[in-house]
Design an enzyme around this catalytic site. Sequence first.
Site: not given
Length: 291
Positions: A37, A147-148
Site C-alpha cells: 500500500h 496494485g496489480e
Amino acid sequence: MITTEKHAEVRELLDAERAAGRRVAMVGTSGGTHSGHISLVEQAKKECDVVAVFWNGALKLEWASGGVQAYNRDLAHDQALFEAAGVDVFYIPMRDDLYQRPSNTFMAMPGMLRNLAGMPEGEHMELLVTMVATLLNIAGPCLTFFGEKDWQQLVMFQRMAEDLHLPSRVIGCPTRREPDGVAISSRNTKLSPEQRAAAPALYAALTAAVDAITAGERDAHAAAEVALARLRPVADPDYIVAVEAATLRPLDTLDPAAEGGPSDGEIRLLASVRFGTTPLVDNVGVTLPTA
C-alpha cells in the site's frame, strides 16, 4: 495529515486543491496496511501534488445485508503508516455518513462477471465496484492507484471508470514482492512458519508457466498445468487460469492469430492457491507477438 469521516468534507478539500492548480491522487485500502500500500502512495506522490487515502477498513461489504456492515481493522496502526508516508488527506468512510438509508443502486458488469467463471467472486465483485465508483465520485477528478496483485479488481475498476466516463483515471502499479517472490499481502501474516516457507512455490509455479509459454506453449490449459503440477505437492490450488489481460476472458488458446486467442497478445495468468486454510492470490503477465 487531515483526517475526516465526512465525505462532504473530503470533496470540499480536494476541490479546493484542484482549484489551486494542484493534481490530486487517491489510494484506496480496506485496511491491513503493508509496504505494498505504501508503494502506491509513493507512486501517487511522484505523479500528483496531493495524495488522499480512502481507508475503507471501517466498512465490510455485505450484499445480503444491504451493502455494508461494521468492519474492525487497526485504524491507528494504518493511520500512522500513511502519515509517515506523507499522505495529505486521510478519509475514513463511515456507514452513518455514506449510508444514512439502505443503498438502492448497485453496479452491474455482466460482461466481465461472466469472465470470472471458476473464480469465487460472484456478486461481491459488483458490490466492490459500486463502492469504488462511490469513492471516485467523492474524490472527483483524480488519478487513483491500485496494485496489480488483484488483477481482476483492477481491470473491473478501469473498465467501470471508462464506461461511465468518470473524470478519474485508474492506474495499476506492479505487485510488490518479498525477496523470495511472495506477493506482499496482509494474508501472509495468517500463514504458519511451514506454510510461509512453502508460499514461494506460487510465484515460482507461475514463472514456470510463463517460461513454457515463452518457449512456445500455446495451449492455455497445458500452460496452467505446468504451474499446477508444481503446486499440488505443497498447496491446494483453487484455480490457475489464463485470461485476456484487458477483458478477463478465459482463453483456450494463447495464439494471438488463432480464433479465440488474445486479440492484442496480452495475457494474464491468474492464480488462487490455499496454503492450509489461507488463500493467496497472484498473477503474472505475458506479452506475445501479434504478427
